[in-house]
Design a protein around this motif. Structure first.
Motif, PDB file in Angstrom:
ATOM      1  N   ARG A  92       0.770  -1.303  -0.122  1.00  0.00           N
ATOM      2  CA  ARG A  92       0.187   0.198   0.209  1.00  0.00           C
ATOM      3  C   ARG A  92       0.903   1.248  -0.023  1.00  0.00           C
ATOM      4  NH1 ARG A  92      -5.555  -1.170   2.017  1.00  0.00           N
ATOM      5  NH2 ARG A  92      -5.763   0.976   2.580  1.00  0.00           N
ATOM      6  N   GLU A  93       1.873   1.171   0.760  1.00  0.00           N
ATOM      7  CA  GLU A  93       2.795   2.199   0.672  1.00  0.00           C
ATOM      8  C   GLU A  93       3.538   2.838  -0.548  1.00  0.00           C
ATOM      9  OE1 GLU A  93       2.918  -0.159   2.860  1.00  0.00           O
ATOM     10  OE2 GLU A  93       2.144   0.584   4.759  1.00  0.00           O
ATOM     11  N   GLU A  94       4.037   1.692  -1.124  1.00  0.00           N
ATOM     12  CA  GLU A  94       4.435   1.931  -2.799  1.00  0.00           C
ATOM     13  C   GLU A  94       3.596   2.241  -3.488  1.00  0.00           C
ATOM     14  OE1 GLU A  94       7.569   1.532  -5.617  1.00  0.00           O
ATOM     15  OE2 GLU A  94       7.339   2.239  -3.319  1.00  0.00           O
ATOM     16  N   ALA A  95       2.176   1.944  -3.517  1.00  0.00           N
ATOM     17  CA  ALA A  95       1.098   2.264  -4.177  1.00  0.00           C
ATOM     18  C   ALA A  95       0.689   3.816  -3.979  1.00  0.00           C
ATOM     19  CB  ALA A  95      -0.147   1.186  -4.108  1.00  0.00           C
ATOM     20  N   ASP A  96       0.851   4.196  -2.860  1.00  0.00           N
ATOM     21  CA  ASP A  96       0.559   5.390  -2.454  1.00  0.00           C
ATOM     22  C   ASP A  96       1.570   6.298  -2.805  1.00  0.00           C
ATOM     23  OD1 ASP A  96      -1.939   5.358  -1.109  1.00  0.00           O
ATOM     24  OD2 ASP A  96      -0.984   4.879   0.845  1.00  0.00           O
ATOM     25  N   ARG A  97       2.934   5.842  -2.827  1.00  0.00           N
ATOM     26  CA  ARG A  97       4.071   6.750  -3.258  1.00  0.00           C
ATOM     27  C   ARG A  97       3.787   6.926  -4.836  1.00  0.00           C
ATOM     28  NH1 ARG A  97       8.501   6.358  -6.121  1.00  0.00           N
ATOM     29  NH2 ARG A  97       8.375   4.317  -6.382  1.00  0.00           N
ATOM     30  N   ASN A 100       0.785   9.357  -5.816  1.00  0.00           N
ATOM     31  CA  ASN A 100       0.917  10.692  -5.089  1.00  0.00           C
ATOM     32  C   ASN A 100       2.213  11.364  -6.071  1.00  0.00           C
ATOM     33  OD1 ASN A 100      -0.805  10.635  -3.172  1.00  0.00           O
ATOM     34  ND2 ASN A 100       1.070  10.037  -1.635  1.00  0.00           N
ATOM     35  N   GLY A 101       3.149  10.752  -6.661  1.00  0.00           N
ATOM     36  CA  GLY A 101       4.019  11.132  -7.732  1.00  0.00           C
ATOM     37  C   GLY A 101       3.553  11.317  -8.931  1.00  0.00           C
ATOM     38  N   LEU A 102       2.533  10.419  -9.487  1.00  0.00           N
ATOM     39  CA  LEU A 102       1.960  10.510 -10.794  1.00  0.00           C
ATOM     40  C   LEU A 102       0.800  11.279 -10.918  1.00  0.00           C
ATOM     41  CD1 LEU A 102       2.145   6.703 -11.873  1.00  0.00           C
ATOM     42  CD2 LEU A 102       3.313   8.474 -12.993  1.00  0.00           C
ATOM     43  N   SER A 103       0.366  11.728  -9.924  1.00  0.00           N
ATOM     44  CA  SER A 103      -0.780  12.633  -9.825  1.00  0.00           C
ATOM     45  C   SER A 103      -0.472  13.932  -9.722  1.00  0.00           C
ATOM     46  CB  SER A 103      -1.880  12.273  -8.722  1.00  0.00           C
ATOM     47  OG  SER A 103      -1.376  12.126  -7.553  1.00  0.00           O
ATOM     48  N   ALA A 104       0.730  14.484  -9.330  1.00  0.00           N
ATOM     49  CA  ALA A 104       1.270  16.048  -8.974  1.00  0.00           C
ATOM     50  C   ALA A 104       1.054  16.460 -10.318  1.00  0.00           C
ATOM     51  CB  ALA A 104       2.614  15.843  -8.513  1.00  0.00           C
ATOM     52  N   GLY A 105       0.371  17.497 -10.158  1.00  0.00           N
ATOM     53  CA  GLY A 105       0.068  18.406 -11.578  1.00  0.00           C
ATOM     54  C   GLY A 105      -1.028  17.810 -12.335  1.00  0.00           C
ATOM     55  N   GLY A 122      -6.470   2.987  -7.234  1.00  0.00           N
ATOM     56  CA  GLY A 122      -6.748   4.648  -7.524  1.00  0.00           C
ATOM     57  C   GLY A 122      -6.472   4.664  -9.092  1.00  0.00           C
ATOM     58  N   SER A 123      -7.046   5.750  -9.605  1.00  0.00           N
ATOM     59  CA  SER A 123      -6.679   6.069 -10.997  1.00  0.00           C
ATOM     60  C   SER A 123      -6.572   7.422 -11.315  1.00  0.00           C
ATOM     61  CB  SER A 123      -7.834   5.417 -11.938  1.00  0.00           C
ATOM     62  OG  SER A 123      -9.072   5.785 -11.674  1.00  0.00           O
ATOM     63  N   MET A 133      -3.403   3.524 -13.676  1.00  0.00           N
ATOM     64  CA  MET A 133      -4.471   2.561 -12.592  1.00  0.00           C
ATOM     65  C   MET A 133      -3.342   2.089 -11.489  1.00  0.00           C
ATOM     66  SD  MET A 133      -6.789   0.442 -14.839  1.00  0.00           S
ATOM     67  CE  MET A 133      -8.681   1.199 -15.283  1.00  0.00           C
ATOM     68  N   ILE A 134      -3.277   2.558 -10.322  1.00  0.00           N
ATOM     69  CA  ILE A 134      -2.480   1.832  -9.320  1.00  0.00           C
ATOM     70  C   ILE A 134      -3.298   1.228  -8.501  1.00  0.00           C
ATOM     71  CG2 ILE A 134      -0.637   2.653  -7.511  1.00  0.00           C
ATOM     72  CD1 ILE A 134      -0.145   4.027 -10.416  1.00  0.00           C
ATOM     73  N   SER A 135      -2.629  -0.126  -8.211  1.00  0.00           N
ATOM     74  CA  SER A 135      -3.263  -1.275  -7.268  1.00  0.00           C
ATOM     75  C   SER A 135      -2.073  -1.836  -6.371  1.00  0.00           C
ATOM     76  CB  SER A 135      -4.003  -2.041  -7.922  1.00  0.00           C
ATOM     77  OG  SER A 135      -3.197  -2.858  -8.672  1.00  0.00           O
ATOM     78  N   SER A 136      -2.483  -2.351  -5.104  1.00  0.00           N
ATOM     79  CA  SER A 136      -1.707  -3.079  -4.482  1.00  0.00           C
ATOM     80  C   SER A 136      -2.626  -4.197  -3.869  1.00  0.00           C
ATOM     81  CB  SER A 136      -1.581  -2.446  -3.095  1.00  0.00           C
ATOM     82  OG  SER A 136      -0.575  -3.291  -2.347  1.00  0.00           O
ATOM     83  N   PRO A 137      -2.255  -5.499  -4.166  1.00  0.00           N
ATOM     84  CA  PRO A 137      -3.382  -6.637  -3.870  1.00  0.00           C
ATOM     85  C   PRO A 137      -3.446  -6.879  -2.431  1.00  0.00           C
ATOM     86  CG  PRO A 137      -1.557  -7.224  -4.999  1.00  0.00           C
ATOM     87  CD  PRO A 137      -1.221  -5.926  -5.027  1.00  0.00           C
ATOM     88  N   SER A 138      -4.411  -7.017  -1.986  1.00  0.00           N
ATOM     89  CA  SER A 138      -4.785  -7.544  -0.587  1.00  0.00           C
ATOM     90  C   SER A 138      -5.950  -8.415  -0.648  1.00  0.00           C
ATOM     91  CB  SER A 138      -4.886  -6.234   0.410  1.00  0.00           C
ATOM     92  OG  SER A 138      -6.007  -5.508  -0.140  1.00  0.00           O
ATOM     93  N   GLY A 139      -5.791  -9.578  -0.265  1.00  0.00           N
ATOM     94  CA  GLY A 139      -6.913 -10.735  -0.269  1.00  0.00           C
ATOM     95  C   GLY A 139      -7.320 -11.027  -1.581  1.00  0.00           C
ATOM     96  N   GLN A 140      -8.427 -11.401  -1.796  1.00  0.00           N
ATOM     97  CA  GLN A 140      -8.897 -11.907  -3.144  1.00  0.00           C
ATOM     98  C   GLN A 140      -8.893 -11.092  -4.030  1.00  0.00           C
ATOM     99  OE1 GLN A 140     -13.280 -12.456  -2.787  1.00  0.00           O
ATOM    100  NE2 GLN A 140     -13.279 -11.853  -4.988  1.00  0.00           N
TER     101      GLN A 140
END
Length: 143
Positions: A92-97, A100-105, A122-123, A133-140
Protein backbone atom coordinates in the motif's frame (compact mmCIF):
# COMPACT_ATOMS: atom_id res chain seq x y z
CA UNK A 1 8.78 -5.56 -7.85
CA UNK A 2 6.38 -3.51 -9.97
CA UNK A 3 4.26 -5.00 -12.73
CA UNK A 4 2.95 -2.94 -15.67
CA UNK A 5 -0.01 -4.13 -17.76
CA UNK A 6 -2.11 -2.36 -20.42
CA UNK A 7 -5.76 -1.71 -19.51
CA UNK A 8 -8.21 -0.90 -22.30
CA UNK A 9 -11.68 0.67 -22.04
CA UNK A 10 -14.47 0.22 -24.56
CA UNK A 11 -17.93 1.67 -25.14
CA UNK A 12 -19.87 -1.60 -25.04
CA UNK A 13 -17.55 -3.66 -27.27
CA UNK A 14 -15.13 -5.03 -24.66
CA UNK A 15 -16.37 -8.62 -24.89
CA UNK A 16 -16.19 -8.59 -28.68
CA UNK A 17 -12.69 -7.07 -28.61
CA UNK A 18 -11.38 -9.54 -26.03
CA UNK A 19 -12.83 -12.51 -27.90
CA UNK A 20 -10.93 -11.22 -30.92
CA UNK A 21 -7.70 -10.78 -28.90
CA UNK A 22 -8.15 -14.30 -27.51
CA UNK A 23 -8.46 -15.64 -31.07
CA UNK A 24 -5.15 -13.96 -31.92
CA UNK A 25 -3.13 -14.63 -28.72
CA UNK A 26 -4.82 -17.85 -27.57
CA UNK A 27 -5.43 -18.75 -23.94
CA UNK A 28 -8.40 -18.29 -21.66
CA UNK A 29 -9.72 -15.35 -19.69
CA UNK A 30 -8.36 -15.28 -16.15
CA UNK A 31 -11.38 -15.55 -13.86
CA UNK A 32 -13.89 -15.34 -16.71
CA UNK A 33 -15.76 -12.17 -17.63
CA UNK A 34 -17.19 -10.07 -14.80
CA UNK A 35 -20.22 -7.99 -15.78
CA UNK A 36 -21.56 -4.78 -14.27
CA UNK A 37 -24.61 -6.68 -12.97
CA UNK A 38 -22.28 -9.01 -11.00
CA UNK A 39 -21.26 -6.20 -8.63
CA UNK A 40 -23.60 -5.93 -5.64
CA UNK A 41 -24.73 -2.41 -4.85
CA UNK A 42 -23.38 -0.90 -8.07
CA UNK A 43 -25.96 1.54 -9.40
CA UNK A 44 -25.86 0.92 -13.15
CA UNK A 45 -28.74 1.68 -15.53
CA UNK A 46 -30.47 -1.50 -16.74
CA UNK A 47 -29.30 -0.97 -20.33
CA UNK A 48 -25.65 -1.30 -19.23
CA UNK A 49 -25.82 -4.18 -16.72
CA UNK A 50 -24.44 -6.72 -19.25
CA UNK A 51 -21.41 -4.58 -20.06
CA UNK A 52 -18.02 -5.93 -19.02
CA UNK A 53 -16.82 -4.78 -15.59
CA UNK A 54 -13.47 -6.57 -15.95
CA UNK A 55 -11.71 -9.13 -18.11
CA UNK A 56 -8.07 -10.17 -18.28
CA UNK A 57 -6.29 -12.27 -20.87
CA UNK A 58 -2.82 -13.66 -20.12
CA UNK A 59 -0.42 -12.85 -22.97
CA UNK A 60 2.94 -14.41 -22.24
CA UNK A 61 3.92 -13.26 -18.73
CA UNK A 62 1.67 -10.21 -18.91
CA UNK A 63 -2.05 -9.44 -18.76
CA UNK A 64 -4.14 -7.56 -21.27
CA UNK A 65 -7.02 -6.19 -19.20
CA UNK A 66 -10.17 -4.32 -20.09
CA UNK A 67 -13.68 -3.15 -19.30
CA UNK A 68 -16.60 -1.23 -20.79
CA UNK A 69 -17.43 2.31 -19.79
CA UNK A 70 -20.85 3.53 -18.66
CA UNK A 71 -22.03 6.79 -20.25
CA UNK A 72 -22.32 9.48 -17.60
CA UNK A 73 -19.97 7.73 -15.16
CA UNK A 74 -16.35 8.92 -15.09
CA UNK A 75 -14.57 10.32 -18.09
CA UNK A 76 -16.64 10.14 -21.28
CA UNK A 77 -15.42 7.46 -23.69
CA UNK A 78 -13.47 8.79 -26.62
CA UNK A 79 -11.25 6.72 -28.88
CA UNK A 80 -7.73 7.57 -27.81
CA UNK A 81 -8.46 8.08 -24.10
CA UNK A 82 -9.38 4.44 -23.59
CA UNK A 83 -5.90 3.22 -22.65
CA UNK A 84 -4.47 2.99 -19.15
CA UNK A 85 -1.20 1.71 -17.81
CA UNK A 86 -1.92 -0.48 -14.80
CA UNK A 87 0.79 -0.73 -12.14
CA UNK A 88 0.64 -3.39 -9.42
CA UNK A 89 2.75 -2.43 -6.41
CA UNK A 90 3.99 -4.77 -3.67
CA UNK A 91 2.54 -2.68 -0.82
CA UNK A 92 0.00 0.00 0.00
CA UNK A 93 2.86 2.35 0.84
CA UNK A 94 4.46 1.84 -2.59
CA UNK A 95 1.05 2.25 -4.26
CA UNK A 96 0.52 5.55 -2.40
CA UNK A 97 4.03 6.76 -3.33
CA UNK A 98 3.46 6.02 -7.02
CA UNK A 99 -0.06 7.49 -6.99
CA UNK A 100 1.07 10.70 -5.28
CA UNK A 101 4.05 11.08 -7.60
CA UNK A 102 2.14 10.46 -10.82
CA UNK A 103 -0.87 12.59 -9.83
CA UNK A 104 1.26 15.70 -9.06
CA UNK A 105 0.01 18.35 -11.47
CA UNK A 106 -2.50 15.92 -12.97
CA UNK A 107 -6.11 14.93 -12.29
CA UNK A 108 -7.25 12.28 -9.82
CA UNK A 109 -9.98 10.16 -11.37
CA UNK A 110 -10.46 7.85 -8.36
CA UNK A 111 -8.53 8.30 -5.09
CA UNK A 112 -6.67 5.35 -3.57
CA UNK A 113 -9.09 3.23 -1.51
CA UNK A 114 -10.00 -0.36 -0.71
CA UNK A 115 -12.14 -1.87 -3.46
CA UNK A 116 -14.86 -4.53 -3.48
CA UNK A 117 -12.57 -6.98 -5.33
CA UNK A 118 -10.00 -6.84 -2.54
CA UNK A 119 -7.34 -4.51 -3.94
CA UNK A 120 -6.22 -1.09 -2.78
CA UNK A 121 -6.78 0.93 -5.97
CA UNK A 122 -6.85 4.38 -7.54
CA UNK A 123 -6.70 5.95 -11.00
CA UNK A 124 -5.48 9.24 -12.42
CA UNK A 125 -4.42 11.22 -15.46
CA UNK A 126 -0.89 12.57 -15.13
CA UNK A 127 0.10 16.09 -16.17
CA UNK A 128 1.02 14.77 -19.62
CA UNK A 129 -2.44 13.23 -20.22
CA UNK A 130 -1.39 9.61 -19.61
CA UNK A 131 -3.99 7.50 -17.77
CA UNK A 132 -2.75 5.30 -14.87
CA UNK A 133 -4.31 2.67 -12.58
CA UNK A 134 -2.40 1.92 -9.39
CA UNK A 135 -3.18 -1.09 -7.21
CA UNK A 136 -1.80 -3.20 -4.43
CA UNK A 137 -3.33 -6.64 -3.95
CA UNK A 138 -4.77 -7.50 -0.59
CA UNK A 139 -6.86 -10.61 -0.21
CA UNK A 140 -8.97 -11.94 -3.07
CA UNK A 141 -8.01 -10.74 -6.53
CA UNK A 142 -10.14 -10.51 -9.61
CA UNK A 143 -7.34 -9.84 -12.10
Amino acid sequence: MLKLDPYLNFDGTCEEAFNFYRSVFGGEFKGGIMRMKDVEGMDVPQAFKDRVMHVSLPVGNDLLMGSDTIPGMGNPFQAGNNNYISITADSREEADRLFNGLSAGGEIEMPMEDMFWGDYFGSLKDRFGVMWMISSPSGQQMM
